[in-house]
Design an enzyme around this catalytic site. Structure first.
Site, PDB file in Angstrom:
ATOM      1  N   LYS A 193      34.132  22.591  89.537  1.00 45.12           N
ATOM      2  CA  LYS A 193      34.200  23.917  88.916  1.00 45.12           C
ATOM      3  C   LYS A 193      32.777  24.264  88.474  1.00 45.12           C
ATOM      4  O   LYS A 193      32.518  24.625  87.308  1.00 45.12           O
ATOM      5  CB  LYS A 193      35.196  23.893  87.745  1.00 45.12           C
ATOM      6  CG  LYS A 193      35.542  25.242  87.184  1.00 45.12           C
ATOM      7  CD  LYS A 193      36.537  26.033  88.013  1.00 45.12           C
ATOM      8  CE  LYS A 193      36.731  27.425  87.438  1.00 45.12           C
ATOM      9  NZ  LYS A 193      37.551  28.306  88.278  1.00 45.12           N
ATOM     10  N   ASP A 226      40.389  25.355  91.548  1.00 44.79           N
ATOM     11  CA  ASP A 226      41.556  26.263  91.604  1.00 44.79           C
ATOM     12  C   ASP A 226      41.880  26.649  93.051  1.00 44.79           C
ATOM     13  O   ASP A 226      43.043  26.668  93.455  1.00 44.79           O
ATOM     14  CB  ASP A 226      41.360  27.507  90.702  1.00 44.79           C
ATOM     15  CG  ASP A 226      39.938  28.034  90.687  1.00 44.79           C
ATOM     16  OD1 ASP A 226      39.053  27.376  91.256  1.00 44.79           O
ATOM     17  OD2 ASP A 226      39.699  29.107  90.107  1.00 44.79           O
TER      18      ASP A 226
END
Ligand code: NAI
Length: 371
Positions: A193, A226
């Site tokens: 991330k 994600d």
């Protein structure tokens, strides 16, 4: 000569699945000398010890270099810190290897998943460096943040630190590429991330890119966590080896277990330089503990990974072939895989033992096929 292995029966369903797993592993013909040691909640209740992880457990694993471990419970939001995390950190078991593969006969939404998660096991938010709301340490941290940042912490915040080191990132990504090479895998995907956590995840990603350059024969891909979760659900067959930090690795492991039929079929190994602890992805399943209905397959597949690591290839293949037959026949599956006609933990183990005895079940085939 028998292999000496530390055996940790753990909490909840742990003792039931441990007994079943030990019976099956012994039925492969490989000789084991089990050094049974206790840790966790049940150990504390039994002995009155306030330490859930006695030194003798770590010493036993250091001595034997091999351990087969059932799950150990951790109180949520209070109480002692995770024994599982302490064990991984204490023995520097830095790489968690979790193969996720669909076996025919296991009910799953997907037919062709065959991926391996390589999770960093010692750093990240699991480091256990936390500051409680209102503590003296939080006041110091507030001052530090005020000095070095344009942002401020909320006055009522608790904080957990996320240390990601260059050396820790390098060794886990190198492990992933070596694993890919040794196991005839074609691709490594680094999950991060780094768009948000530019320093911690940014460091992990930069190191992953550097290591990837040293291994041009293996395809390298990077993906934000994600997006990776979405892609895993839509086209899981596109993944091969995935390398992740500790927290993403934990969460994505359960997601991937769900892709291949559930936690009852998801094995794992915690690998260090000096020892390996084999354990399933799942926890203590308190709702079904003591009922004799838990699926021992994830722990058994972890045992199969151990057979492979110690070079008992024929026994490993014979066991995997027997497991495949029992799953395909579908007559002796536990309730998580067969809700209407599930059998008990021991009956499932017996079915595998009986199948291994059949002369037609061989110890041949591609070893790379194994978990
Ligand atoms: P869990 O993995 O124990 O259970 C999640 C769900 O999967 C439950 O519905 C359970 O019944 C089912 N399940 C898990 N293993 C199964 C098996 N072998 N056969 C059939 N069904 C199975 O996760 P949960 O409930 O979040 O955690 C329970 C405890 O386990 C907690 O104290 C947690 O900290 C601990 N835990 C320990 C781990 C370890 O020792 N490595 C790993 C994960 C959790």
């Amino acid at each position: 000569m028998a292999y000496r292995v530390t055996l940790i029966p753990g909490d909840g369903i742990g003792p039931e699945i441990t007994d079943a797993t030990v019976r099956v592993l012994e039925a492969t013909g490989v000789a084991f000398e089990w050094e049974r040691v206790e840790a966790g909640l049940s150990y504390m209740e039994k002995t009155g010890d306030t330490n859930p992880l006695p030194d003798s457990v770590l010493e036993s694993i250091r001595r034997n270099k091999l351990a087969l471990k059932a799950p150990i419970g951790t109180p949520i939001g209070k109480g002692f810190r995770s024994v599982n995390v302490a064990l991984r950190q204490g023995l520097d078991l830095y790489a968690c290897v979790r193969p996720c593969k669909v076996y025919p006969g296991v009910p799953s939404r997907y037919a062709a998943v065959n991926l391996v998660i390589i999770r960093e096991n010692t750093e990240d938010l699991y480091a256990g460096i936390e500051f409680d709301k209102g503590s003296e340490a939080m006041k110091d941290l507030d001052a530090l943040v005020a000095k070095h940042s344009t942002k401020a912490l909320p006055k009522d915040a608790a904080v957990s630190l996320k240390p990601i080191s260059e050396a820790g990132s390098r060794r886990i990504v190198e492990f992933a590429f070596k694993y890919a090479k040794d196991n005839n895998r074609r691709k490594v995907t680094a999950i991060h991330k780094a768009n948000i956590m530019k320093f911690s995840d940014g460091l992990f990603l930069r190191v992953a890119r550097e290591v990837a350059e040293l291994h041009p024969e293996i395809e390298f891909e990077e993906m934000i966590v994600d997006a990776a979760c979405m892609n895993l659900v839509v086209r899981p067959e596109s993944f091969d080896v995935m390398v992740l930090g500790n927290l993403y690795g934990d969460i994505v492991s359960d997601l991937c277990a769900g892709l291949v039929g559930g936690l009852g079929v998801a094995p794992g190994a915690n690998v260090g330089t000096h020892a390996t602890v084999f354990e399933a992805t799942h926890g203590t399943a308190p709702m079904i503990a003591g009922k004799g209905i838990a699926n021992p397959l994830a722990m058994l597949l972890s045992g199969l990974m151990m057979l492979k690591q110690i070079g008992e290839d024929v026994a490993a293949k014979k066991l995997e072939n027997a497991i495949k037959i029992v799953l395909r026949e579908g007559k002796s599956l536990t309730a998580d895989l067969a809700p209407t006609n599930g059998v008990g933990t021991n009956a499932f183990a017996d079915a595998i033992i009986e199948t291994m005895k059949r002369r037609s079940v061989s110890g041949t085939g591609q070893l790379a096929d194994i978990v």
